[in-house]
Design a protein around this motif. Sequence first.
Motif, PDB file in Angstrom:
ATOM      1  N   THR A 195      19.906   0.340 -16.938  1.00 36.75           N
ATOM      2  CA  THR A 195      20.262   0.684 -15.603  1.00 36.75           C
ATOM      3  C   THR A 195      18.637   0.511 -14.861  1.00 36.75           C
ATOM      4  OG1 THR A 195      21.765   2.545 -16.186  1.00 36.75           O
ATOM      5  CG2 THR A 195      20.680   2.480 -14.063  1.00 36.75           C
ATOM      6  N   THR A 196      18.846  -0.135 -13.734  1.00 33.60           N
ATOM      7  CA  THR A 196      17.783  -0.551 -12.922  1.00 33.60           C
ATOM      8  C   THR A 196      17.704   0.139 -11.548  1.00 33.60           C
ATOM      9  OG1 THR A 196      17.319  -2.606 -14.093  1.00 33.60           O
ATOM     10  CG2 THR A 196      16.344  -2.253 -12.222  1.00 33.60           C
ATOM     11  N   ILE A 197      16.681   0.933 -11.183  1.00 31.60           N
ATOM     12  CA  ILE A 197      16.785   1.355  -9.676  1.00 31.60           C
ATOM     13  C   ILE A 197      15.575   0.683  -9.057  1.00 31.60           C
ATOM     14  CG2 ILE A 197      16.209   3.486  -8.323  1.00 31.60           C
ATOM     15  CD1 ILE A 197      17.257   5.072 -10.899  1.00 31.60           C
ATOM     16  N   GLY A 198      15.904   0.124  -7.895  1.00 25.07           N
ATOM     17  CA  GLY A 198      14.940  -0.454  -7.038  1.00 25.07           C
ATOM     18  C   GLY A 198      14.226   0.321  -6.179  1.00 25.07           C
ATOM     19  N   VAL A 199      12.765   0.332  -5.984  1.00 27.92           N
ATOM     20  CA  VAL A 199      12.068   1.306  -5.385  1.00 27.92           C
ATOM     21  C   VAL A 199      11.246   0.725  -4.440  1.00 27.92           C
ATOM     22  CG1 VAL A 199      10.450   3.257  -5.360  1.00 27.92           C
ATOM     23  CG2 VAL A 199      11.812   2.624  -7.532  1.00 27.92           C
ATOM     24  N   SER A 200      11.371   0.824  -3.213  1.00 22.11           N
ATOM     25  CA  SER A 200      10.768   0.051  -2.105  1.00 22.11           C
ATOM     26  C   SER A 200       9.754   1.165  -1.394  1.00 22.11           C
ATOM     27  CB  SER A 200      11.487  -0.680  -1.371  1.00 22.11           C
ATOM     28  OG  SER A 200      10.766  -1.323  -0.021  1.00 22.11           O
ATOM     29  N   MET A 201       8.339   1.109  -1.769  1.00 25.96           N
ATOM     30  CA  MET A 201       7.262   1.787  -1.022  1.00 25.96           C
ATOM     31  C   MET A 201       6.775   1.469   0.405  1.00 25.96           C
ATOM     32  SD  MET A 201       7.499   4.369  -3.217  1.00 25.96           S
ATOM     33  CE  MET A 201       6.018   5.231  -2.750  1.00 25.96           C
ATOM     34  N   SER A 202       6.450   2.061   1.229  1.00 27.34           N
ATOM     35  CA  SER A 202       6.008   1.590   2.432  1.00 27.34           C
ATOM     36  C   SER A 202       4.691   0.997   2.076  1.00 27.34           C
ATOM     37  CB  SER A 202       5.996   2.497   3.407  1.00 27.34           C
ATOM     38  OG  SER A 202       5.006   3.787   2.994  1.00 27.34           O
ATOM     39  N   ALA A 203       3.973   1.235   1.190  1.00 31.57           N
ATOM     40  CA  ALA A 203       2.540   0.861   0.712  1.00 31.57           C
ATOM     41  C   ALA A 203       2.344   1.376  -0.431  1.00 31.57           C
ATOM     42  CB  ALA A 203       1.545   0.998   1.624  1.00 31.57           C
ATOM     43  N   PHE A 204       1.423   0.694  -1.146  1.00 25.56           N
ATOM     44  CA  PHE A 204       0.940   1.107  -2.468  1.00 25.56           C
ATOM     45  C   PHE A 204      -0.540   1.346  -2.041  1.00 25.56           C
ATOM     46  CE2 PHE A 204       3.227  -1.778  -5.760  1.00 25.56           C
ATOM     47  CZ  PHE A 204       4.459  -0.967  -5.388  1.00 25.56           C
ATOM     48  N   ASP A 205      -0.753   2.774  -1.999  1.00 27.05           N
ATOM     49  CA  ASP A 205      -2.054   3.010  -1.554  1.00 27.05           C
ATOM     50  C   ASP A 205      -2.859   3.819  -2.692  1.00 27.05           C
ATOM     51  OD1 ASP A 205      -0.943   5.724  -1.733  1.00 27.05           O
ATOM     52  OD2 ASP A 205      -0.905   6.136   0.404  1.00 27.05           O
ATOM     53  N   ASP A 206      -3.908   4.327  -2.468  1.00 24.27           N
ATOM     54  CA  ASP A 206      -4.707   5.271  -3.584  1.00 24.27           C
ATOM     55  C   ASP A 206      -4.617   6.752  -3.191  1.00 24.27           C
ATOM     56  OD1 ASP A 206      -5.690   2.935  -4.802  1.00 24.27           O
ATOM     57  OD2 ASP A 206      -7.202   2.509  -3.374  1.00 24.27           O
ATOM     58  N   TYR A 207      -3.757   7.176  -2.298  1.00 25.20           N
ATOM     59  CA  TYR A 207      -3.764   8.432  -1.775  1.00 25.20           C
ATOM     60  C   TYR A 207      -2.078   9.053  -2.299  1.00 25.20           C
ATOM     61  CZ  TYR A 207      -7.750   6.518   0.608  1.00 25.20           C
ATOM     62  OH  TYR A 207      -8.663   5.970   0.649  1.00 25.20           O
ATOM     63  N   PHE A 208      -1.465   9.547  -1.320  1.00 22.18           N
ATOM     64  CA  PHE A 208      -0.433  10.454  -1.393  1.00 22.18           C
ATOM     65  C   PHE A 208       0.729   9.441  -2.103  1.00 22.18           C
ATOM     66  CE2 PHE A 208       3.837  11.921  -0.368  1.00 22.18           C
ATOM     67  CZ  PHE A 208       3.885  12.814  -1.219  1.00 22.18           C
ATOM     68  N   LEU A 209       0.955   8.279  -1.582  1.00 23.08           N
ATOM     69  CA  LEU A 209       1.957   7.327  -1.955  1.00 23.08           C
ATOM     70  C   LEU A 209       1.944   6.887  -3.491  1.00 23.08           C
ATOM     71  CD1 LEU A 209       2.637   5.079   1.109  1.00 23.08           C
ATOM     72  CD2 LEU A 209       3.869   7.261   0.505  1.00 23.08           C
ATOM     73  N   SER A 210       0.602   6.692  -3.865  1.00 19.23           N
ATOM     74  CA  SER A 210       0.359   6.530  -5.136  1.00 19.23           C
ATOM     75  C   SER A 210       0.670   7.694  -6.225  1.00 19.23           C
ATOM     76  CB  SER A 210      -1.036   6.153  -5.616  1.00 19.23           C
ATOM     77  OG  SER A 210      -1.969   7.150  -5.592  1.00 19.23           O
ATOM     78  N   ILE A 211       0.575   8.827  -5.825  1.00 21.49           N
ATOM     79  CA  ILE A 211       0.912  10.041  -6.446  1.00 21.49           C
ATOM     80  C   ILE A 211       2.594  10.236  -6.522  1.00 21.49           C
ATOM     81  CG2 ILE A 211       1.078  12.583  -6.602  1.00 21.49           C
ATOM     82  CD1 ILE A 211      -1.832  12.464  -4.966  1.00 21.49           C
ATOM     83  N   LEU A 212       3.360   9.966  -5.650  1.00 23.84           N
ATOM     84  CA  LEU A 212       4.607   9.727  -5.321  1.00 23.84           C
ATOM     85  C   LEU A 212       5.265   8.715  -6.266  1.00 23.84           C
ATOM     86  CD1 LEU A 212       7.475  10.728  -4.118  1.00 23.84           C
ATOM     87  CD2 LEU A 212       6.791   9.003  -2.219  1.00 23.84           C
ATOM     88  N   ARG A 213       4.539   7.547  -6.175  1.00 22.35           N
ATOM     89  CA  ARG A 213       4.953   6.505  -7.151  1.00 22.35           C
ATOM     90  C   ARG A 213       4.915   6.564  -8.353  1.00 22.35           C
ATOM     91  NH1 ARG A 213       1.446   2.486  -5.498  1.00 22.35           N
ATOM     92  NH2 ARG A 213       0.433   2.302  -7.532  1.00 22.35           N
ATOM     93  N   GLU A 214       3.917   7.399  -8.937  1.00 24.59           N
ATOM     94  CA  GLU A 214       3.525   7.608 -10.462  1.00 24.59           C
ATOM     95  C   GLU A 214       4.728   8.821 -10.647  1.00 24.59           C
ATOM     96  OE1 GLU A 214      -0.515   8.757 -10.708  1.00 24.59           O
ATOM     97  OE2 GLU A 214      -1.094   6.938 -10.206  1.00 24.59           O
ATOM     98  N   ALA A 215       4.848   9.890  -9.830  1.00 23.19           N
ATOM     99  CA  ALA A 215       5.844  10.763 -10.346  1.00 23.19           C
ATOM    100  C   ALA A 215       7.486  10.185 -10.328  1.00 23.19           C
ATOM    101  CB  ALA A 215       6.015  11.700  -9.265  1.00 23.19           C
ATOM    102  N   ILE A 216       7.700   9.254  -9.583  1.00 22.24           N
ATOM    103  CA  ILE A 216       8.796   8.319  -9.731  1.00 22.24           C
ATOM    104  C   ILE A 216       8.829   7.764 -11.298  1.00 22.24           C
ATOM    105  CG2 ILE A 216      10.330   6.709  -8.907  1.00 22.24           C
ATOM    106  CD1 ILE A 216       9.415   7.455  -6.108  1.00 22.24           C
ATOM    107  N   ALA A 217       7.809   7.052 -11.388  1.00 22.31           N
ATOM    108  CA  ALA A 217       7.705   6.293 -12.588  1.00 22.31           C
ATOM    109  C   ALA A 217       7.990   7.187 -13.831  1.00 22.31           C
ATOM    110  CB  ALA A 217       6.638   5.482 -12.709  1.00 22.31           C
ATOM    111  N   ASP A 218       7.019   8.634 -13.846  1.00 25.52           N
ATOM    112  CA  ASP A 218       6.787   9.646 -15.156  1.00 25.52           C
ATOM    113  C   ASP A 218       8.428   9.904 -15.210  1.00 25.52           C
ATOM    114  OD1 ASP A 218       4.429   9.068 -15.095  1.00 25.52           O
ATOM    115  OD2 ASP A 218       3.796  11.133 -14.179  1.00 25.52           O
ATOM    116  N   GLU A 219       9.366  10.418 -14.039  1.00 25.64           N
ATOM    117  CA  GLU A 219      10.590  10.811 -14.241  1.00 25.64           C
ATOM    118  C   GLU A 219      11.610   9.930 -14.855  1.00 25.64           C
ATOM    119  OE1 GLU A 219      13.375  13.737 -13.914  1.00 25.64           O
ATOM    120  OE2 GLU A 219      11.153  14.037 -13.425  1.00 25.64           O
ATOM    121  N   ALA A 220      11.337   8.787 -14.542  1.00 26.55           N
ATOM    122  CA  ALA A 220      12.275   7.518 -14.998  1.00 26.55           C
ATOM    123  C   ALA A 220      11.947   7.158 -16.585  1.00 26.55           C
ATOM    124  CB  ALA A 220      12.059   6.159 -14.378  1.00 26.55           C
TER     125      ALA A 220
END
Length: 168
Positions: free
Chosen positions: A1-26
């Motif tokens: 099963t593959t899930i596509g994730v489109s982030m508004s930006a890859f940043d070094d702040y909150f969005l990177s924390i969000l991206r890592e949390a999604i990856a950790d959950e997966a």
Amino acid sequence: TTIGVSMSAFDDYFLSILREAIADEAQEMNDVKLSFSDARQNEIRQQTQIDEFIAKKYAAIIVNPVDVSAKSTGLMSQKARKAGIPLIFVNRKPDIPLENGVYYVGSDSYLSGQLQMEYLAETSHGEGNVAIMVGIPGSGAARDRTQAVKDVIARHPKMHVVVEQVAN
């Protein structure tokens, strides 16, 4: 099963924390793979990413939208629903009704702004000058938090907004 994730930006702040949390959950789920894309704050690029996820028939799509407007998020929603793919908006609430197969995961931005300003009003005894630093222009969260702050200030006649500036 593959899930596509489109982030508004890859940043070094909150969005990177969000991206890592999604990856950790997966990673906790043995049969889930993620395909991350960086929209680089470009709404057209993000629309193209959504089209690619749909063409690849991913099981679901997660979007941290560049633009929360009904035009942008409505188009994403319409395409995903037509393809029968669940669409989950995260962190930035879209300006569209959440209908069958379209979801939002995130905080209530208006309530967040209200709580922060009520705390400031309480600790400053309802008086003083206030500088408002607005988040990313076009972001529903920034718009809603800022409006909540102004609504609370309006209830305190001895509080005044002296500057409002975009801080991204």
